[in-house]
Design a protein around this motif. Structure first.
Motif, mmCIF file in Angstrom:
data_model
loop_
_atom_site.group_PDB
_atom_site.id
_atom_site.type_symbol
_atom_site.label_atom_id
_atom_site.label_comp_id
_atom_site.label_asym_id
_atom_site.label_seq_id
_atom_site.Cartn_x
_atom_site.Cartn_y
_atom_site.Cartn_z
ATOM 1 N N LEU A 1 0.830 -1.206 0.000
ATOM 2 C CA LEU A 1 0.000 0.000 0.000
ATOM 3 C C LEU A 1 0.865 1.257 0.000
ATOM 4 O O LEU A 1 0.493 2.280 -0.560
ATOM 5 C CB LEU A 1 -0.924 -0.002 1.222
ATOM 6 C CG LEU A 1 -2.137 -0.921 1.129
ATOM 7 C CD1 LEU A 1 -2.842 -0.996 2.465
ATOM 8 C CD2 LEU A 1 -3.104 -0.443 0.059
ATOM 9 N N VAL B 1 3.879 1.520 -1.373
ATOM 10 C CA VAL B 1 4.632 1.698 -2.606
ATOM 11 C C VAL B 1 3.714 1.781 -3.836
ATOM 12 O O VAL B 1 3.784 2.704 -4.626
ATOM 13 C CB VAL B 1 5.638 0.540 -2.787
ATOM 14 C CG1 VAL B 1 6.514 0.815 -3.994
ATOM 15 C CG2 VAL B 1 6.490 0.394 -1.534
ATOM 16 N N PRO C 1 -0.183 1.354 -4.223
ATOM 17 C CA PRO C 1 -1.468 1.046 -3.581
ATOM 18 C C PRO C 1 -2.395 0.243 -4.485
ATOM 19 O O PRO C 1 -3.275 -0.453 -4.002
ATOM 20 C CB PRO C 1 -2.066 2.412 -3.293
ATOM 21 C CG PRO C 1 -0.967 3.383 -3.429
ATOM 22 C CD PRO C 1 0.070 2.786 -4.320
ATOM 23 N N TRP C 2 -2.220 0.346 -5.783
ATOM 24 C CA TRP C 2 -3.129 -0.366 -6.670
ATOM 25 C C TRP C 2 -2.684 -1.806 -6.922
ATOM 26 O O TRP C 2 -3.291 -2.520 -7.701
ATOM 27 C CB TRP C 2 -3.259 0.377 -8.004
ATOM 28 C CG TRP C 2 -1.934 0.659 -8.640
ATOM 29 C CD1 TRP C 2 -1.292 -0.125 -9.537
ATOM 30 C CD2 TRP C 2 -1.089 1.778 -8.420
ATOM 31 N NE1 TRP C 2 -0.092 0.425 -9.880
ATOM 32 C CE2 TRP C 2 0.062 1.593 -9.210
ATOM 33 C CE3 TRP C 2 -1.169 2.930 -7.614
ATOM 34 C CZ2 TRP C 2 1.105 2.520 -9.220
ATOM 35 C CZ3 TRP C 2 -0.137 3.839 -7.631
ATOM 36 C CH2 TRP C 2 0.992 3.624 -8.437
ATOM 37 N N ASP D 1 -7.082 3.650 -12.281
ATOM 38 C CA ASP D 1 -8.319 3.388 -11.597
ATOM 39 C C ASP D 1 -8.348 3.957 -10.191
ATOM 40 O O ASP D 1 -9.382 4.269 -9.640
ATOM 41 C CB ASP D 1 -8.471 1.872 -11.578
ATOM 42 C CG ASP D 1 -9.632 1.462 -10.759
ATOM 43 O OD1 ASP D 1 -9.415 0.734 -9.798
ATOM 44 O OD2 ASP D 1 -10.731 1.910 -11.064
ATOM 45 N N ILE D 2 -7.162 4.096 -9.618
ATOM 46 C CA ILE D 2 -7.151 4.464 -8.216
ATOM 47 C C ILE D 2 -7.544 5.921 -8.049
ATOM 48 O O ILE D 2 -7.199 6.776 -8.852
ATOM 49 C CB ILE D 2 -5.769 4.208 -7.624
ATOM 50 C CG1 ILE D 2 -5.871 4.272 -6.127
ATOM 51 C CG2 ILE D 2 -4.770 5.203 -8.102
ATOM 52 C CD1 ILE D 2 -4.875 3.355 -5.507
ATOM 53 N N GLN D 3 -8.308 6.154 -7.018
ATOM 54 C CA GLN D 3 -8.725 7.534 -6.780
ATOM 55 C C GLN D 3 -7.610 8.237 -6.033
ATOM 56 O O GLN D 3 -7.256 7.864 -4.927
ATOM 57 C CB GLN D 3 -9.988 7.554 -5.940
ATOM 58 C CG GLN D 3 -11.151 6.921 -6.644
ATOM 59 C CD GLN D 3 -12.346 6.878 -5.726
ATOM 60 O OE1 GLN D 3 -12.304 6.268 -4.675
ATOM 61 N NE2 GLN D 3 -13.403 7.539 -6.100
ATOM 62 N N ARG D 4 -7.070 9.252 -6.660
ATOM 63 C CA ARG D 4 -5.991 9.965 -5.982
ATOM 64 C C ARG D 4 -6.266 11.447 -6.009
ATOM 65 O O ARG D 4 -6.938 11.963 -6.876
ATOM 66 C CB ARG D 4 -4.668 9.681 -6.690
ATOM 67 C CG ARG D 4 -4.347 8.208 -6.750
ATOM 68 C CD ARG D 4 -2.968 7.983 -7.222
ATOM 69 N NE ARG D 4 -2.017 8.418 -6.223
ATOM 70 C CZ ARG D 4 -0.718 8.225 -6.365
ATOM 71 N NH1 ARG D 4 -0.247 7.679 -7.448
ATOM 72 N NH2 ARG D 4 0.112 8.617 -5.441
ATOM 73 N N VAL D 5 -5.689 12.124 -5.043
ATOM 74 C CA VAL D 5 -5.880 13.566 -4.983
ATOM 75 C C VAL D 5 -4.938 14.223 -5.988
ATOM 76 O O VAL D 5 -3.762 13.906 -5.988
ATOM 77 C CB VAL D 5 -5.574 14.079 -3.576
ATOM 78 C CG1 VAL D 5 -5.783 15.580 -3.533
ATOM 79 C CG2 VAL D 5 -6.464 13.386 -2.594
ATOM 80 N N ARG E 1 -2.550 10.906 -0.161
ATOM 81 C CA ARG E 1 -2.355 10.279 -1.465
ATOM 82 C C ARG E 1 -3.580 9.512 -1.939
ATOM 83 O O ARG E 1 -3.804 9.389 -3.132
ATOM 84 C CB ARG E 1 -1.170 9.302 -1.414
ATOM 85 C CG ARG E 1 0.177 9.959 -1.249
ATOM 86 C CD ARG E 1 1.269 8.932 -1.440
ATOM 87 N NE ARG E 1 1.340 8.483 -2.831
ATOM 88 C CZ ARG E 1 1.953 7.378 -3.215
ATOM 89 N NH1 ARG E 1 2.510 6.603 -2.309
ATOM 90 N NH2 ARG E 1 1.989 7.034 -4.479
ATOM 91 N N LEU E 2 -4.316 8.925 -1.001
ATOM 92 C CA LEU E 2 -5.357 7.984 -1.387
ATOM 93 C C LEU E 2 -6.747 8.489 -1.018
ATOM 94 O O LEU E 2 -6.918 9.255 -0.085
ATOM 95 C CB LEU E 2 -5.142 6.642 -0.684
ATOM 96 C CG LEU E 2 -3.799 5.986 -0.897
ATOM 97 C CD1 LEU E 2 -3.648 4.817 0.041
ATOM 98 C CD2 LEU E 2 -3.668 5.543 -2.331
ATOM 99 N N LYS E 3 -7.709 8.001 -1.770
ATOM 100 C CA LYS E 3 -9.098 8.323 -1.473
ATOM 101 C C LYS E 3 -9.922 7.048 -1.463
ATOM 102 O O LYS E 3 -9.489 6.006 -1.941
ATOM 103 C CB LYS E 3 -9.668 9.247 -2.556
ATOM 104 C CG LYS E 3 -9.216 10.669 -2.440
ATOM 105 C CD LYS E 3 -10.207 11.623 -3.084
ATOM 106 C CE LYS E 3 -10.278 11.431 -4.589
ATOM 107 N NZ LYS E 3 -11.072 12.513 -5.211
ATOM 108 N N TYR F 1 -9.330 2.686 -1.124
ATOM 109 C CA TYR F 1 -7.939 2.402 -0.807
ATOM 110 C C TYR F 1 -7.535 3.041 0.512
ATOM 111 O O TYR F 1 -6.755 2.488 1.275
ATOM 112 C CB TYR F 1 -7.021 2.837 -1.950
ATOM 113 C CG TYR F 1 -7.054 1.867 -3.093
ATOM 114 C CD1 TYR F 1 -6.140 0.823 -3.158
ATOM 115 C CD2 TYR F 1 -8.017 1.957 -4.087
ATOM 116 C CE1 TYR F 1 -6.186 -0.105 -4.193
ATOM 117 C CE2 TYR F 1 -8.068 1.045 -5.116
ATOM 118 C CZ TYR F 1 -7.144 0.017 -5.178
ATOM 119 O OH TYR F 1 -7.194 -0.896 -6.186
ATOM 120 N N ASP G 1 -12.935 17.739 -3.781
ATOM 121 C CA ASP G 1 -11.646 18.212 -3.271
ATOM 122 C C ASP G 1 -10.891 19.087 -4.263
ATOM 123 O O ASP G 1 -10.201 20.020 -3.859
ATOM 124 C CB ASP G 1 -10.788 17.038 -2.800
ATOM 125 C CG ASP G 1 -10.743 15.916 -3.814
ATOM 126 O OD1 ASP G 1 -11.331 16.074 -4.888
ATOM 127 O OD2 ASP G 1 -10.118 14.885 -3.525
#
Lengths: 386, 290, 356
Positions: free
Chosen positions: B273, B275, B277-278, B286-290, C123-125, C128, C209
């Motif tokens: 997670l 290094v 996370p996906w 696909d990963i939701q990131r800011v 970093r994550l939402k 995750y 956000d």
């Protein structure tokens, strides 16, 4: 707004609780693991106690008063046990709490019992340190069959009496109580000059026991000792046999042991226990079989521990008389001696300095392949509890 | 050598359970945390069927497989379909609640006692010597083959069949897929049915090998790090994840301390997670990131 | 009803008031009176339940801030409660520390952990993030388990009741007033926090956000801030729980506890402090209500064991029903009922009228 509805709800709830209790009976509260991971063991203890007192009530009760056992499920979760205990101690009519679940529930139960001076009987689970001599807690008592340290020492001595220079493998479940006892077994066996090949510890849910069995087998164990919940013991044994291991396996005989011996039918699988098996055919066993027939979903041989606890409680209540309160019951339990009529090797005797028992009686059972039945490998052997 | 065999068995178990997580997540983006309870349910169904058809093990097994597909289907139609379009976390919570409900019901129906479907089927779990001093139980060997068969089947299904391709399309972009005329609900329902089936196979095989009790649901949760390490939406990832986690676990038992084995999967998970996370094979976009 | 039937505010001071109408004043007074009298007239069991509700309100409010208002999903709630309880237990057992030491210490530990739990949120939402906090839960559980096993407290640590100025808190009634005060204080803190710039920034982050960032809201700082605030509160709730229960055992903080709290904010209704209260009340009292219901129905003693499985299954079922049919939670139901009476005989959505 909300709090008013809460008030009403709680009032209604209070009404429930107060109306369902009849104050002219002996009220006991049982908190047990009825639907959790120890349900097969604790649930059977609860059933044994329930069935026993149902008969007592049918035949006129104790000192002319009925016994009411309130039952609550804690799933071996401490927070649920805390809620149960709190509910019980706050019930003014309740005389005593019975705990039948894993040791994780003991701290909350003891904590609540101290607040209101309610005696606690530990039945079927491991006995907490507080009941052992020389200075037991005045409120805590235990009827459970097993006693970690004494048990494993007996087992090690037994192995040595059968095979002088055995190489011993050890397996526990990765819960503190089991790990601790097996650590003690390792030390004791080493002090007796046995070769010990390490101590395996499997976490409570293990998908596959073969890796642990592999390590035991490759270590060259010809005896394996286990003191753990039944799953760990039997699954490790079965995995060992799958690997083609030929040695002997000895483990503690919980109340499922009798049915399991009949299922496994392996002369190399032994159990040591403080509870006599129904195959002994004592009159008391026939009595349990006749009384509990059709009243429990468990095999009747599981009811041993529950029956012992109930017999002890009956004796305690009889001695305490009527009217009775919590303190009076606790002092009646101090100095009680109960003849278990063959369910165990000897009586349960409580004194001011010992709320466990002074002598433990062990038996070793195994499978007689030729006769296709359970046989006794070593008859009642007493051990002093120190 | 025995260690390698042990790893192979554990990989097969984890990969089977993991495929259940992946199938549902890949197609519908819902993380099904009732996976453990579902595999337990299927195993119990097998137990009951085995009790019913004592003499016909094959029909009991076939019945259990059919029922597993049906359970997944019914769950989707009755329950999960209503969660379409809701917050992802709400859908995940529904699966948690479903797990609680199922566990309560299973205790109600089957009690908490150890059940042994193998005996009811009238079979023996005899050990098989595989040479070089390696031995495994016959069910363990079967587990490995079943896992291979199911994975090959799934790969073929997703690659070469029309519905497999459609399900992949739904997973990638439901809106576009729907506009192309793919029936979303059918694709989702199929994902649930397949996931319950493959997870259920793991449950049945575990139950056949060493019996069945209330702790099986937790084993389902233990396989959770596997799919996170591999990537939640990749079947290939589930195999690799299973390989990593199972090897780490077995080697920890064999070489370090058995006590470590329980935390190893989560240590691997946290490292992953931090290094990636996906996951190893997961889709990065696909990963939701800011 | 106690609410204004329209938007009648004419100056800023009126906006700031917590109590808007005369009727609200009356009902607030009745509420205070009812809460004050409650422990005097109720059986011990009911007071015990109320006390659990108060502690749960503190924990649920903390989670509501984080999940309901800032939109950060956490599955590490039980881990944080455990951290507070464990800090209390360790300090009490190793150093014999009193309540006045353990409470702030728990708060500090909670705050620090909040920082750690919050870092992944940069970093994550979504899912995750939830999984990462879940992993941290296991870390806390592992550390706690090792401590208990190594020190020989395998069945848990017993803690003496806290003494406040020589007065030991032991009776349920006494606990009631202390916990009530703490729960009310926690509620007022949260409600007021949400009415400030911080609160509005959090809601902006929850809603979108990227837009929040482009409006000049320092998203990262606020995310960490709310993690720290929420974790501190949770850890304090853990400390209270330890003292109230009289024991600390890491096994008491399983994943199921997290599920209980998440259920509280979901069933209560996300994005509403009233929801946190309603959710806590519902989840804590639910098993007792089912038990009461089962007790009045004629059930033979022989199936006593099954009764508990029913209770367990019913909780899952109710949670599912809420999630599927009433995603707005209890607060959604409450608002619908309120608006119905507020606007009767008309049927339309209320404008203004004070939120929950």
């Amino acid at each position: 707004m909300i709090k008013r509805s809460q008030l009403m709800l709680a009032a209604v709830l209070g009404a429930f609780v107060s109306t369902t209790l009849a104050a002219d009976s002996y009220v006991l509260g049982l908190t047990g693991d009825l639907t959790g991971r120890d349900a097969a063991n604790s649930g059977a203890v609860a059933d044994g106690i329930r069935i026993y007192f149902e008969r007592v009530n049918r035949t006129g009760g104790i000192n002319g008063h009925k016994v009411e056992v309130l039952v609550r499920d804690n799933q071996s979760e401490p927070s649920r046990a805390a809620t149960d205990a709190q509910t019980f101690v706050n019930n003014e009519d309740l005389l005593l709490m019975i705990t039948a679940s894993l040791s994780s529930t003991y701290a909350p139960t003891i904590s609540e019992s101290k607040r209101k001076g309610v005696p606690v009987l530990f039945a079927g689970g491991v006995c907490p340190r507080e009941v052992f001599p020389p200075k037991p807690d005045p409120l805590l008592f235990c009827t459970s069959g097993y006693a970690a340290e004494t048990d494993v020492k007996f087992a090690v001595d037994y192995i040595q009496s059968v095979q002088k220079n055995a190489t011993l493998g050890l397996i526990s479940m990765a819960i503190p109580i089991s790990r601790g006892s097996i650590d003690q077994a390792a030390e004791y066996a080493k002090s007796k000059g046995m070769k010990v090949i390490g101590h395996e510890s499997a976490p409570p849910p293990t998908a596959n026991y073969t890796p642990y069995a592999t390590k035991l087998k490759e270590g060259g164990a010809d005896w394996v000792l286990s003191w753990a919940p039944w799953v760990t013991q039997v699954k490790t044994f079965e995995a060992l046999r799958q690997l083609g291991w030929k040695g002997n396996f000895i483990s503690y005989g919980h109340n499922v042991a009798e049915e399991e011996l009949k299922r496994i039918k392996d002369p190399g699988f032994l159990v040591f226990t403080t509870n006599g098996m129904f195959s002994d055919g004592q009159p008391v066993h026939k009595d349990v079989l006749a009384t509990a027939e059709g009243k429990t979903k468990f095999p009747i041989t599981y009811l041993n521990e529950g029956w012992v606890a109930a017999m002890t409680l009956e004796a305690a209540l009889k001695k305490a008389g009527w009217p009775v309160n919590r303190a009076k019951l606790a002092s009646a339990m101090d100095g009680l001696s109960v003849d278990l009529r063959g369910l165990r090797g000897g009586p349960i005797t409580w004194t001011k300095t010992n709320h466990y028992r002074e002598q433990l009686y062990y038996r070793v059972y195994g499978w007689d392949a030729a006769g296709n039945r359970i046989k006794t490998l070593k008859d009642w052997t007493s051990r002093e509890v120190k | 050598m025995q260690t390698v065999a042990n790893i192979a068995v554990l990989v097969a178990i984890y990969a089977l359970i993991g495929s259940g997580y992946v199938l549902i997540y890949r197609v519908s983006r819902v993380l099904n945390l009732a996976q453990g309870e579902l595999m337990m349910l299927v195993a119990y169904l097998l137990f009951s069927l085995a009790t019913l058809f004592g003499g016909h093990p094959a029909s009991a097994l076939a019945g259990a497989v059919l029922l597993s597909l049906l359970v997944g289907l019914v769950l989707y139609v009755v329950l999960m379909r209503r969660m379409t379009g809701e917050l992802v976390i709400a859908a995940v919570l529904v699966t948690i609640a479903l797990g609680i409900l199922l566990r309560g019901l299973m205790v109600l129906v089957w009690t908490g006692q150890m059940a042994r479907p193998l005996e009811k089927l009238g079979w023996q779990n005899s050990p098989l010597a595989l040479g070089h001093g390696v031995a495994l139980s016959s069910v363990a060997v079967t587990t490995i083959f079943v896992a291979i068969a199911i994975y090959v089947g799934l790969f073929v299904f997703f690659r070469y069949t029309a519905w497999g391709v459609r399900m992949r399309a739904v997973g990638e972009n439901p809106l576009l897929a729907a506009q192309r005329g793919i029936k979303l609900h059918v694709a989702y329902a199929m994902a649930w049915a397949l996931a319950t089936f493959s997870g259920g196979c793991a449950g049945m095989l575990l139950a056949l090998d060493s019996g069945l009790d209330g702790t099986m649901a937790i084993i389902g949760l233990k396989a959770f790090p596997v799919v996170l390490v591999g990537g939640l939406d990749s079947l290939r990832g589930a195999i690799v994840g299973a390989l990593i986690v199972a090897s780490a676990e077995v080697l920890a038992i064999q070489l370090i301390d058995p006590l470590v084995s329980d935390v190893v999967p989560f240590v691997v998970l946290i490292a992953m997670l931090a290094v990636r996370p996906w996951g190893l094979f997961g889709t990065e976009e696909d990963i939701q990131r800011v | 009803m106690a609410y204004a039937s329209g938007y009648f505010k004419t100056d800023y001071a009126m906006e700031l008031r917590l109590i808007e109408t005369r009727w609200q004043k009356v009902s607030a007074a009745v509420l205070v009176l009812a809460l004050g009298v409650f422990p005097l007239i109720s059986p011990q069991v009911a007071i015990g339940i109320a006390n659990q509700v108060f502690i749960a309100i503190v924990g649920a409010a903390a989670l509501m801030l984080l999940t309901g208002y800032a939109g950060q999903i956490s599955l590490g709630h039980a881990g944080l409660l455990a951290a507070g309880a464990l800090t209390t237990g360790v300090l009490f057992k190793e150093l014999g520390a009193t309540f006045w030491v353990t409470l702030p210490a728990s708060a500090v530990v909670g705050g620090l952990l909040g920082l750690v739990f919050g870092l992944p949120s940069l970093r994550l939402k979504g899912l995750y993030l939830a999984i990462t906090t879940l992993a941290l839960h296991f870390v806390v559980a592992f550390v706690g388990g090792e401590y208990e096993t190594r020190r020989g407290f395998s069945t848990g640590i017993l803690i003496s009741p806290p003494a406040i100025g020589g007065f030991a808190l032991q009776e349920q009634q006494h606990w009631y007033y202390v916990l009530l005060a703490i729960a009310v204080a926690a509620m007022l803190f949260c409600i007021n926090l949400l009415r400030t710039r911080t609160g509005r920034a959090l809601m902006a982050i929850r809603d979108h956000d990227i837009v929040a960032e482009s409006l000049g809201i320092p998203v990262r700082r606020y995310k960490l801030l709310i993690f720290v605030v929420s974790s501190t509160m949770t850890s304090v709730a853990g400390c209270l729980l330890a003292y109230y229960r009289g024991f600390v055992s890491i096994e008491a903080f399983s994943l199921y506890l997290t599920i209980d709290y998440v259920a509280m904010v979901i069933i209560g209704g996300l994005g509403s402090m009233l929801g946190a209260v309603l959710g806590a009340l519902f989840v804590i009292t639910f098993p007792y209500v089912i038990e009461g219901l089962l007790r009045v129905l004629p059930i033979p003693a022989g199936i006593a064991n099954e009764m508990f499985a029913i209770n367990y299954a019913a909780f899952g079922l109710v949670m599912i029903l809420f999630l599927v049919f009433e995603p707005l939670g209890l607060v959604g139901i409450w608002r619908r009922v309120r608006n119905y009476f507020l606007l009767w005989p008309y049927r339309q959505t209320a404008v203004g009228g004070g939120g929950g």
